[in-house]
Scaffold this motif. Structure first.
Motif, PDB file in Angstrom:
ATOM      1  N   ALA A 121       0.784  -0.711  -0.136  1.00  0.00           N
ATOM      2  CA  ALA A 121      -0.011  -0.477   0.303  1.00  0.00           C
ATOM      3  C   ALA A 121       0.740   1.328   0.177  1.00  0.00           C
ATOM      4  O   ALA A 121       1.643   1.236   1.052  1.00  0.00           O
ATOM      5  N   ILE A 122       0.145   1.908  -0.518  1.00  0.00           N
ATOM      6  CA  ILE A 122       1.550   3.261  -0.348  1.00  0.00           C
ATOM      7  C   ILE A 122      -0.039   3.961  -0.165  1.00  0.00           C
ATOM      8  O   ILE A 122      -0.615   4.344  -0.993  1.00  0.00           O
ATOM      9  N   VAL A 123       0.721   5.437   0.769  1.00  0.00           N
ATOM     10  CA  VAL A 123      -0.101   6.463   1.549  1.00  0.00           C
ATOM     11  C   VAL A 123       0.822   7.681   0.982  1.00  0.00           C
ATOM     12  O   VAL A 123       1.989   7.590   1.364  1.00  0.00           O
ATOM     13  N   GLY A 124       0.196   9.121   1.090  1.00  0.00           N
ATOM     14  CA  GLY A 124       0.972  10.367   0.887  1.00  0.00           C
ATOM     15  C   GLY A 124       1.859  10.104  -0.471  1.00  0.00           C
ATOM     16  O   GLY A 124       2.662  11.106  -0.219  1.00  0.00           O
ATOM     17  N   ALA A 125       1.429   9.397  -1.042  1.00  0.00           N
ATOM     18  CA  ALA A 125       2.038  10.376  -2.541  1.00  0.00           C
ATOM     19  C   ALA A 125       1.150  11.154  -3.703  1.00  0.00           C
ATOM     20  O   ALA A 125       1.485  11.387  -4.760  1.00  0.00           O
ATOM     21  N   THR A 126       0.449  12.240  -2.707  1.00  0.00           N
ATOM     22  CA  THR A 126      -0.264  12.880  -3.971  1.00  0.00           C
ATOM     23  C   THR A 126      -0.353  14.362  -2.436  1.00  0.00           C
ATOM     24  O   THR A 126       0.501  14.338  -1.709  1.00  0.00           O
ATOM     25  N   GLY A 127      -0.895  15.435  -3.322  1.00  0.00           N
ATOM     26  CA  GLY A 127      -0.547  16.496  -2.656  1.00  0.00           C
ATOM     27  C   GLY A 127       0.918  17.855  -3.304  1.00  0.00           C
ATOM     28  O   GLY A 127       1.525  16.909  -4.045  1.00  0.00           O
ATOM     29  N   LYS A 128       0.912  18.477  -2.842  1.00  0.00           N
ATOM     30  CA  LYS A 128       2.245  18.950  -2.912  1.00  0.00           C
ATOM     31  C   LYS A 128       2.684  19.069  -4.235  1.00  0.00           C
ATOM     32  O   LYS A 128       1.390  20.107  -4.924  1.00  0.00           O
ATOM     33  N   ARG A 129       3.357  19.363  -4.596  1.00  0.00           N
ATOM     34  CA  ARG A 129       3.773  19.140  -7.114  1.00  0.00           C
ATOM     35  C   ARG A 129       2.683  18.654  -7.466  1.00  0.00           C
ATOM     36  O   ARG A 129       3.155  17.237  -6.858  1.00  0.00           O
TER      37      ARG A 129
END
Length: 207
Positions: free
Chosen positions: A100-108
């Protein structure tokens, strides 16, 4: 929301916005193994946790954490891949496929698009991987798949190499979309939906 063939073996915390929604936070809480992408470790550590591994060149990591956690920092300076990919490849080398991948969106936004599109590459490499955002989950797919859902739940289909796209249990018919926006904002009519296709595509299921 099916299509995982096993329990999550590891969670990758990328260096985007730290998750705030229940599901990605629960992924981190329940994770048997956590890999932080470089600077993503700073917030994870600030919240009282210690990752199993930190992966990246270390440039985004605070000097304090770079020193304190140097023993779990794997410096990988390969400029041909990003830190998220380095983390997934590291896990695959450890024999961990259910990721599972989290924290991959937002910012740039360019990083966000890159991180999402890379899910197709990870699937090709043999990973059973999903990205959990604060709004929904991205699932890379190949061929025909069925998912559980709620009536009225929103679903988007993002085409990569698929043709012969057909949907069952969705409000709007599917076609061989050539642009990402064309398959967005569909809706479930019942408690499951099926996508039939030859080739690769991403599913986004809104929470």
């Amino acid at each position: 929301m099916e299509k995982n063939n096993g329990k999550i073996e590891a969670v990758v915390l990328a260096n985007g916005d730290y998750p705030t929604a229940v599901l990605p936070l629960q992924c981190l809480t329940d994770a048997p193994y956590v890999v932080c992408c470089d600077g993503g470790a700073d917030e994870y550590i600030r919240r009282g946790h210690v990752p199993d591994v930190i992966i990246g060149d270390g440039d985004s990591l605070s000097k304090e954490n770079r020193t304190k956690y140097g023993h779990i920092l794997h410096r990988l300076s390969d400029q041909e891949t990003n830190d998220q990919t380095k983390a997934v490849n590291y896990l695959l080398e450890q024999g961990k496929r259910h990721i599972a991948i989290v924290g991959a969106t937002g910012k740039r936004e360019d990083h966000t698009l890159g991180n999402i599109s890379l899910l197709i590459d990870y699937m090709r490499a043999g990973a059973d991987v999903r990205t959990y955002t604060d709004y929904g989950v991205f699932i890379p797919c190949r061929g025909t798949h069925t998912f559980t859902c709620r009536p009225g739940q929103q679903v988007s289909i993002i085409n990569f190499t698929a043709h012969g796209l057909h949907g069952h249990g969705l409000t709007y018919p599917l076609s061989d979309f050539t642009n990402w926006w064309q398959g967005t904002l569909n809706e479930c009519t019942g408690t499951e939906f099926t996508i039939e296709a030859e080739g690769e595509y991403l599913i986004f299921i809104n929470y």
